[in-house]
Design an enzyme around this catalytic site. Structure first.
Site, PDB file in Angstrom:
ATOM      1  N   ARG A  46     -25.358  15.389  15.576  1.00 19.20           N
ATOM      2  CA  ARG A  46     -24.538  16.065  16.585  1.00 19.20           C
ATOM      3  C   ARG A  46     -24.154  15.163  17.756  1.00 19.20           C
ATOM      4  O   ARG A  46     -23.451  15.610  18.666  1.00 19.20           O
ATOM      5  CB  ARG A  46     -25.300  17.296  17.120  1.00 19.20           C
ATOM      6  CG  ARG A  46     -25.557  18.340  16.055  1.00 19.20           C
ATOM      7  CD  ARG A  46     -26.594  19.348  16.506  1.00 19.20           C
ATOM      8  NE  ARG A  46     -27.921  18.738  16.655  1.00 19.20           N
ATOM      9  CZ  ARG A  46     -29.026  19.384  17.031  1.00 19.20           C
ATOM     10  NH1 ARG A  46     -28.946  20.665  17.316  1.00 19.20           N
ATOM     11  NH2 ARG A  46     -30.179  18.752  17.127  1.00 19.20           N
ATOM     12  N   HIS A  98     -31.309  13.150  23.992  1.00 19.35           N
ATOM     13  CA  HIS A  98     -30.574  14.423  23.975  1.00 19.35           C
ATOM     14  C   HIS A  98     -31.526  15.602  23.941  1.00 19.35           C
ATOM     15  O   HIS A  98     -32.597  15.524  23.335  1.00 19.35           O
ATOM     16  CB  HIS A  98     -29.606  14.482  22.787  1.00 19.35           C
ATOM     17  CG  HIS A  98     -30.301  14.572  21.443  1.00 19.35           C
ATOM     18  ND1 HIS A  98     -30.442  15.758  20.766  1.00 19.35           N
ATOM     19  CD2 HIS A  98     -30.905  13.633  20.680  1.00 19.35           C
ATOM     20  CE1 HIS A  98     -31.081  15.536  19.624  1.00 19.35           C
ATOM     21  NE2 HIS A  98     -31.375  14.260  19.549  1.00 19.35           N
ATOM     22  N   CYS A 101     -33.822  17.473  20.830  1.00 18.53           N
ATOM     23  CA  CYS A 101     -34.164  16.375  19.909  1.00 18.53           C
ATOM     24  C   CYS A 101     -35.353  16.775  19.025  1.00 18.53           C
ATOM     25  O   CYS A 101     -36.458  17.023  19.517  1.00 18.53           O
ATOM     26  CB  CYS A 101     -34.492  15.100  20.684  1.00 18.53           C
ATOM     27  SG  CYS A 101     -34.774  13.682  19.591  1.00 18.53           S
TER      28      CYS A 101
HETATM   29 CO    CO Z   1     -32.809  13.434  18.396  1.00 17.59          CO
END
Ligand code: CO
Length: 214
Positions: A46, A98, A101
């Site tokens: 993503r 991010h 995660c």
């Molecule tokens: Co990650």
């Protein structure tokens, strides 16, 4: 149509559109690359770095692994970092973590994940260092986010400890280092920390006397 066939077809369409908009695009790409930035990000599907920063091919040298870690014994990431810093002479290195995660989340659980244990141990170390603060956070999702922040910043500090970065700081006062986090919920990046090139390095990590620090 199968997903795999779609990839080839979409690539064809992409290349055609590129050529239409900029007939010399691929001609220029053939000869060399001069990326300004090294991106170290998570392998998570993503977070495609060039798409979320809307950058053209050739702008960023990229390394991705599970949970965007910089590990001192990982020859793969160190080779990428050395090439980007010494040969391509990038001006910036971004470590982009991010929220959401899975790697970080896996390191918060009591579970045996085989081969991944050694990799995720690097995140468990970060958790251990920040345990007094993290254990105060009762909400698990919030604690997860906070551990993403700490882990991402720790990787920038790991970069600072490498001879690659220190040698380059001593030699050409670059690159600067950046800890960012990508927020899946909004698609926006958040700046956690910026370390200008030539910043002080704690004595126990300093490899070059000309670099100052506490
Ligand atoms: Co990650």
């Amino acid at each position: 149509m199968k997903n795999i066939e779609k990839l080839i077809l979409q690539n064809k369409a992409w290349a055609q559109e590129r050529r239409l908009n900029d007939p010399a695009f691929f001609e220029r790409q053939q000869h060399s690359q001069k990326p300004h930035t090294l991106w170290i990000g998570c392998s998570d599907s993503r977070i495609p770095p060039d798409l979320i920063t809307d950058t053209d091919p050739g702008s960023m040298f990229v390394h991705r692994n599970i949970a965007n870690l910089v590990v001192h014994t990982d020859l793969n990431s160190l080779s990428v970092i050395q090439y980007a810093v010494e040969a391509l002479e990038v001006d910036h290195v971004i470590v982009c973590g991010h929220y959401g995660c899975g790697g970080v989340n896996a390191a918060m659980k009591e579970q045996d994940l085989g081969l991944l244990n050694g990799w995720l141990a690097n995140i468990r170390e970060v958790y251990h260092q920040h345990r007094p603060e993290l254990s105060q956070i009762k909400d698990e999702a919030e604690r997860w986010q906070r551990l993403v922040d700490h882990t991402t910043r720790a990787q920038v500090h790991n970069l600072m400890k490498t001879a690659i970065i220190q040698r380059s700081w001593a030699k050409r006062k670059a690159p600067s280092l950046h800890a960012w986090v990508y927020q899946l919920q909004s698609g926006e990046l958040k700046v956690l920390e910026t370390v200008p090139a030539g910043s002080g390095i704690d004595a126990e990590y300093r490899l070059f006397p000309e670099l100052g620090g506490a």
